[in-house]
Design a protein around this motif. Structure first.
Motif, short mmCIF file in Angstrom:
data_model
loop_
_atom_site.label_atom_id
_atom_site.label_comp_id
_atom_site.label_asym_id
_atom_site.label_seq_id
_atom_site.Cartn_x
_atom_site.Cartn_y
_atom_site.Cartn_z
N PRO A 18 -26.05 71.02 23.41
CA PRO A 18 -27.00 70.71 22.73
C PRO A 18 -26.40 69.19 21.76
CG PRO A 18 -25.56 72.57 23.34
CD PRO A 18 -24.90 71.58 24.10
N GLY A 20 -28.64 69.99 16.07
CA GLY A 20 -28.01 70.48 15.33
C GLY A 20 -28.86 69.35 13.96
N LEU A 21 -28.67 69.41 12.36
CA LEU A 21 -28.54 68.35 11.52
C LEU A 21 -27.80 67.99 10.65
CD1 LEU A 21 -31.15 71.70 9.28
CD2 LEU A 21 -32.44 69.50 11.41
N GLY A 22 -26.62 68.31 11.50
CA GLY A 22 -25.50 68.10 10.47
C GLY A 22 -25.22 67.65 9.86
N ARG A 68 -22.77 69.36 7.47
CA ARG A 68 -21.32 68.90 6.92
C ARG A 68 -21.77 67.64 6.53
NH1 ARG A 68 -18.27 71.92 10.68
NH2 ARG A 68 -20.23 71.60 12.32
N LYS A 124 -25.61 62.84 13.79
CA LYS A 124 -24.04 62.90 13.36
C LYS A 124 -23.47 62.50 15.22
CE LYS A 124 -23.16 67.69 14.37
NZ LYS A 124 -23.02 69.25 13.56
N GLU A 125 -24.01 63.04 16.42
CA GLU A 125 -23.63 63.32 18.08
C GLU A 125 -23.48 61.35 18.36
OE1 GLU A 125 -25.70 64.53 16.99
OE2 GLU A 125 -24.76 67.08 16.90
N GLN A 142 -35.02 70.69 20.98
CA GLN A 142 -35.82 72.26 19.93
C GLN A 142 -36.10 72.10 19.81
OE1 GLN A 142 -31.71 73.00 18.80
NE2 GLN A 142 -32.19 75.42 18.32
N PRO A 191 -34.25 73.89 14.20
CA PRO A 191 -32.52 74.38 14.93
C PRO A 191 -32.59 75.57 15.01
CG PRO A 191 -32.92 72.76 13.46
CD PRO A 191 -34.61 72.61 13.47
N LEU A 251 -27.27 77.78 18.21
CA LEU A 251 -26.76 76.61 19.75
C LEU A 251 -27.15 77.76 20.02
CD1 LEU A 251 -24.56 75.40 20.92
CD2 LEU A 251 -23.51 76.68 20.16
N ALA A 278 -30.17 76.67 20.99
CA ALA A 278 -30.82 75.53 21.64
C ALA A 278 -30.54 75.53 23.36
CB ALA A 278 -29.66 74.60 21.29
N LEU A 321 -20.14 71.40 23.89
CA LEU A 321 -21.07 70.38 22.24
C LEU A 321 -20.72 69.19 21.92
CD1 LEU A 321 -20.44 73.42 19.77
CD2 LEU A 321 -22.01 73.13 21.86
N GLY A 322 -21.88 68.09 21.58
CA GLY A 322 -22.04 67.15 21.16
C GLY A 322 -21.81 66.46 19.71
N ASP A 323 -21.05 67.39 18.98
CA ASP A 323 -20.33 66.94 17.90
C ASP A 323 -18.62 67.13 18.41
OD1 ASP A 323 -20.31 69.66 17.99
OD2 ASP A 323 -20.96 69.49 15.71
P1 UTP Z 1 -23.01 72.82 14.19
O1 UTP Z 1 -23.55 74.28 13.81
O2 UTP Z 1 -21.58 71.88 14.07
O3 UTP Z 1 -24.37 71.95 14.16
O4 UTP Z 1 -23.31 73.12 16.08
P2 UTP Z 1 -24.94 71.76 13.22
O5 UTP Z 1 -25.96 72.46 12.45
O6 UTP Z 1 -25.73 70.42 13.24
O7 UTP Z 1 -23.96 71.44 11.57
P3 UTP Z 1 -23.95 71.44 10.33
O8 UTP Z 1 -23.48 72.55 9.94
O9 UTP Z 1 -25.79 71.43 9.75
O10 UTP Z 1 -23.32 70.47 10.08
C1 UTP Z 1 -22.38 72.19 17.16
C2 UTP Z 1 -24.03 72.06 18.45
O11 UTP Z 1 -24.70 71.74 18.57
C3 UTP Z 1 -25.50 71.57 17.85
C4 UTP Z 1 -25.91 70.70 16.83
O12 UTP Z 1 -26.01 69.44 16.81
C5 UTP Z 1 -23.31 70.51 17.87
O13 UTP Z 1 -24.06 69.56 18.46
N1 UTP Z 1 -27.29 72.50 17.67
C6 UTP Z 1 -26.57 73.59 16.80
C7 UTP Z 1 -28.19 72.70 18.00
O14 UTP Z 1 -28.31 71.57 19.10
N2 UTP Z 1 -29.28 73.40 17.87
C8 UTP Z 1 -28.72 73.88 16.76
O15 UTP Z 1 -29.53 74.23 16.38
C9 UTP Z 1 -28.02 74.28 16.30
#
Ligand code: UTP
Length: 298
Positions: free
Chosen positions: A13, A16-18, A20, A30-31, A107, A110, A113, A116, A133-135
């Motif tokens: 996955p 995510g919007l990253g 943080r 962020k990945e 996806q 977002p 997870l 996803a 997880l990609g991060d």
């Molecule tokens: P995180 O909660 O760490 O990612 O999800 P996020 O939502 O990108 O981060 P913040 O909190 O906004 O900074 C863990 C992993 O799951 C993926 C993210 O890309 C990350 O690799 N993820 C998360 C998805 O693929 N889809 C989502 O809807 C949420």
């Protein structure tokens, strides 16, 4: 005992919007942030490949084209490197696009997870599979992932990666109530997402590696928005526990959450220190910074 089909597929996955890591993640995933000179997600895919997982599905979202481009051929660049006789770099660039059989799925929103992972259903089919997880990057030579795949092979059940964290930090993670099986392996009695430290069932946090039986998809179908309004993978694991045993592999070291700024910087420093071509210079820079800023004082 459950199904003991071999695990060959990995789902990553990365949609995510990253938030943080804004503003860096406004227009780049962020990945794709580099750890020394390699994007984080490449470490993750290399880990999967080393563990024998050759069919990789990356779950991407809007603004994540850079991930697909990174693992594709780049003929212009290859031609240039060839002309310049930069053979080592050429080999490295070509290897990136030949590493594994990489597929992509979007996806669309977002939604969390859990959502996803659910979009991987059709690709995965009725097989066990890993989620990385990609991060989250691991620098353990794929040992943890291998031990999780072995746990699945032995018991035919899902396995989660677990790490002890300081009690105060448990509210940032999924947390399990464990029942010891043997050294490094527990059975998961229950699981809760982001518990307050005073009600957390243990200090064992779920970290971004999973091996699932395909029944997780039925559980994912049944979840509703949980913590943070997101469709939580943790909640689906909780439902899976109603019908199947779930194991946890406890590990100690070698993990960086690069979606977190301090851990991202730590990953860059430690991995650079480990490199033959950079370690000495980076150590010297660190020594100078520590000296000049008096960081050992107090
Ligand atoms: P995180 O909660 O760490 O990612 O999800 P996020 O939502 O990108 O981060 P913040 O909190 O906004 O900074 C863990 C992993 O799951 C993926 C993210 O890309 C990350 O690799 N993820 C998360 C998805 O693929 N889809 C989502 O809807 C949420």
């Amino acid at each position: 005992m459950g199904s003991t089909r071999a695990v060959t597929k990995a789902v990553i996955p990365a949609a995510g919007l990253g938030t943080r890591f804004l503003p860096a993640t406004k227009s780049q995933p962020k990945e794709m942030l580099p750890i020394v000179d390699k994007p984080a997600i490449q470490y993750v895919i290399e880990e999967a490949v080393r563990a024998g997982l050759t069919d990789i599905l990356v779950v991407t979202g809007r603004g994540k084209r850079a991930i697909e481009d990174h693992f594709d051929r780049n003929f212009e660049l290859e031609y240039y490197l060839e002309q310049q006789a930069k053979h080592d770099l050429l080999k490295e660039v070509q290897q990136t696009s030949e590493m594994a059989d990489i597929h992509y799925i979007r996806q669309r929103d977002p939604l969390g997870l859990g959502h996803a992972v659910s979009v991987a259903r059709e690709h995965v089919g009725d097989e066990p599979f890993a989620v990385l997880l990609g991060d989250d990057i691991m620098v353990d030579d794929s040992q943890l992932l291998r031990s999780m795949i072995d746990t699945h092979a032995r018991y035919g059940r899902s396995a989660l990666a677990l790490k002890r964290v300081p009690q105060a930090e448990i509210s940032a993670y999924g947390c399990v109530e464990p029942e010891p099986v043997h050294d490094g392996l527990v059975q998961v009695r229950s699981i809760v997402e982001k518990p307050a430290p005073e009600v957390a069932p243990s200090d064992l946090a779920v970290i971004g590696r999973y091996v699932f039986t395909p029944e997780i998809f039925d559980a994912l179908d049944r979840i509703t928005p949980g913590a943070g309004g997101e469709l939580q993978l943790t909640d689906a694991i909780g439902l899976l526990l109603d019908t199947q045993t779930v194991y946890g592999c406890v590990f100690e070291d070698g993990r960086y959450d690069i979606g977190q700024k301090v851990d991202f910087l730590r990953a860059n420093i430690e991995l650079a220190l480990d490199r033959d071509d950079l370690g000495g210079d980076v150590a010297e820079v660190l020594r100078r910074i520590v000296r000049e800023r008096g960081l050992l004082d107090g």
